[in-house]
Design an enzyme around this catalytic site. Sequence first.
Site, PDB file in Angstrom:
ATOM      1  N   THR A 108       0.838  -1.202   0.000  1.00 44.23           N
ATOM      2  CA  THR A 108       0.000   0.000   0.000  1.00 44.23           C
ATOM      3  C   THR A 108       0.875   1.255   0.000  1.00 44.23           C
ATOM      4  OG1 THR A 108      -1.722  -1.176   1.203  1.00 44.23           O
ATOM      5  CG2 THR A 108      -1.800   1.231   1.297  1.00 44.23           C
TER       6      THR A 108
ATOM      7  N   CYS B 217     -19.297  -8.700   2.939  1.00 48.84           N
ATOM      8  CA  CYS B 217     -20.519  -8.255   3.591  1.00 48.84           C
ATOM      9  C   CYS B 217     -20.296  -6.840   4.118  1.00 48.84           C
ATOM     10  CB  CYS B 217     -20.861  -9.191   4.730  1.00 48.84           C
ATOM     11  SG  CYS B 217     -22.528  -8.939   5.306  1.00 48.84           S
TER      12      CYS B 217
ATOM     13  N   GLY C 102       6.390  -7.722   1.211  1.00 49.90           N
ATOM     14  CA  GLY C 102       7.045  -8.868   1.836  1.00 49.90           C
ATOM     15  C   GLY C 102       6.101  -9.988   2.227  1.00 49.90           C
TER      16      GLY C 102
ATOM     17  N   GLN D 157       1.274  -9.040  -6.490  1.00 50.22           N
ATOM     18  CA  GLN D 157       0.804 -10.424  -6.635  1.00 50.22           C
ATOM     19  C   GLN D 157       1.589 -11.225  -7.665  1.00 50.22           C
ATOM     20  OE1 GLN D 157      -1.240 -12.086  -4.773  1.00 50.22           O
ATOM     21  NE2 GLN D 157      -2.263 -10.484  -3.597  1.00 50.22           N
TER      22      GLN D 157
HETATM   23  C1  LIG Z   1      -2.341  -6.242  -5.758  1.00 53.63           C
HETATM   24  C2  LIG Z   1      -2.116  -5.737  -4.376  1.00 53.63           C
HETATM   25  N1  LIG Z   1      -1.634  -4.510  -4.207  1.00 53.63           N
HETATM   26  C3  LIG Z   1      -1.407  -3.995  -2.986  1.00 53.63           C
HETATM   27  C4  LIG Z   1      -1.678  -4.724  -1.855  1.00 53.63           C
HETATM   28  C5  LIG Z   1      -1.422  -4.096  -0.520  1.00 53.63           C
HETATM   29  O1  LIG Z   1      -0.254  -4.609   0.065  1.00 53.63           O
HETATM   30  P1  LIG Z   1       0.006  -4.476   1.641  1.00 53.63           P
HETATM   31  O2  LIG Z   1      -0.980  -5.371   2.294  1.00 53.63           O
HETATM   32  O3  LIG Z   1       1.419  -4.945   1.833  1.00 53.63           O
HETATM   33  O4  LIG Z   1      -0.162  -3.052   2.004  1.00 53.63           O
HETATM   34  C6  LIG Z   1      -2.196  -6.018  -1.983  1.00 53.63           C
HETATM   35  C7  LIG Z   1      -2.544  -6.799  -0.777  1.00 53.63           C
HETATM   36  O5  LIG Z   1      -3.525  -7.517  -0.755  1.00 53.63           O
HETATM   37  C8  LIG Z   1      -2.415  -6.548  -3.279  1.00 53.63           C
HETATM   38  O6  LIG Z   1      -2.911  -7.759  -3.464  1.00 53.63           O
END
Ligand SMILES: Cc1ncc(COP(=O)(O)O)c(C=O)c1O
Length: 387
Positions: free
Chosen positions: A71, A325, A200, A179
């Site tokens: 994120t 939900c 990570g 991913q």
């Molecule tokens: C495609 C994608 N981008 C970003 C994230 C966010 O990563 P993080 O949980 O390390 O903040 C995720 C997590 O599910 C993800 O699948």
Amino acid sequence: MRIYLDHNATTPLDPLVADRMTHALREVWGNASSVHHFGQQAKAALDEARGSVASLLGADASEVVFTAGGTESDNIAIRGAAEALEPSGRRHLITSAIEHEAVLNTMKALANRGWRVTVLAVDATGIVSSDRLREAMTDDTALVSVMHANNEIGTIQPIAELAAIAHERGALFHTDAVQSAGKLPLDVRVLGVDMASIAGHKVYGPKGTGALWLKRGVRLAPPSTGGRQERNRRAGTENVPALVGFGVATEVAKAKLSGEGERLTALRDRLEAGILAAVSGSERNGAASPRVPNTTNISIERVESESLLIGLDLAGIAVSSGSACSSGTLEPSHVLKAMGLSHGRTLGSIRFSLGASNTEADVDRVLEVLPPLVEKLRSLTTVGGRK
Ligand SMILES: Cc1ncc(COP(=O)(O)O)c(C=O)c1O
């Protein structure tokens, strides 16, 4: 024994990662910015981790910025590029409708602050078309952000093609590779992007760690103000033991890449074919290929995914549902909705994402439990009158 089939949500720590982190937590506690022995020991550990992450990406260590996860990497890339390019008059951003919220909500926040944002539609298989991107590009497009592999359906976007289109018009290209890292061979130079995000905890490393790969020469406005860590690109004392774990996780991922990919593809395909054959009214969502090896997303008619998820959990099987939900009603996944799937199909979708611990016995167990569970749920309920 519980069966974990939700590796796209998160992964357990690899045992070697846990060992090396435990050692670092006890022994490598210095501040990597300090000049003395303790600081230099921490800096050396950080440099080694940075080299490992860079190697997974086909990059140079100096281009890797450590962050607190996917994120944050997405935020630094998108906000940083938008702000850095604002004085040039480029106030247009492009993304796709199937991005993770880390990208979509960042784009929304920038739209609220005056940036023009185009959200590209995808086709029924979940792929972003090059023609759509070409049509959306303008001379004031600052940045295009399209994910490499989708977290819900696993489809892989034609990133090299899309990045070339963005570059033709002078825009930067970012890809969320959270991913795909550790699941596919990843070479940022072959992809031709300017920035790539990874995390990570999706590669058997610790949560709260991530990296943004930033091509040499790309300038971003720093997301936060503070010290000069990460070459002024991400302020704050680095979490050395966690980043050591992240580094080890990327080494393990790289070493296992090809063998594990083949193993997971075989298991995933067996699971998918078994479900489609044994459960009436079941259908795979998204393109069969190109797709990451571990993911299948399947819709099952006349059942709600939340009920399936709970039923499977009671049988010791952890999966994820394609609908969530919210305020007492089921909200379909934005990804499946963007692919134009019917409401019923979005509400009955489940994601199986396989990983290191899974075996053929796990697949057999799902195939034993799921068909009678679906029959039982169908006999008990009518889904929103859509029986
Ligand atoms: C495609 C994608 N981008 C970003 C994230 C966010 O990563 P993080 O949980 O390390 O903040 C995720 C997590 O599910 C993800 O699948």
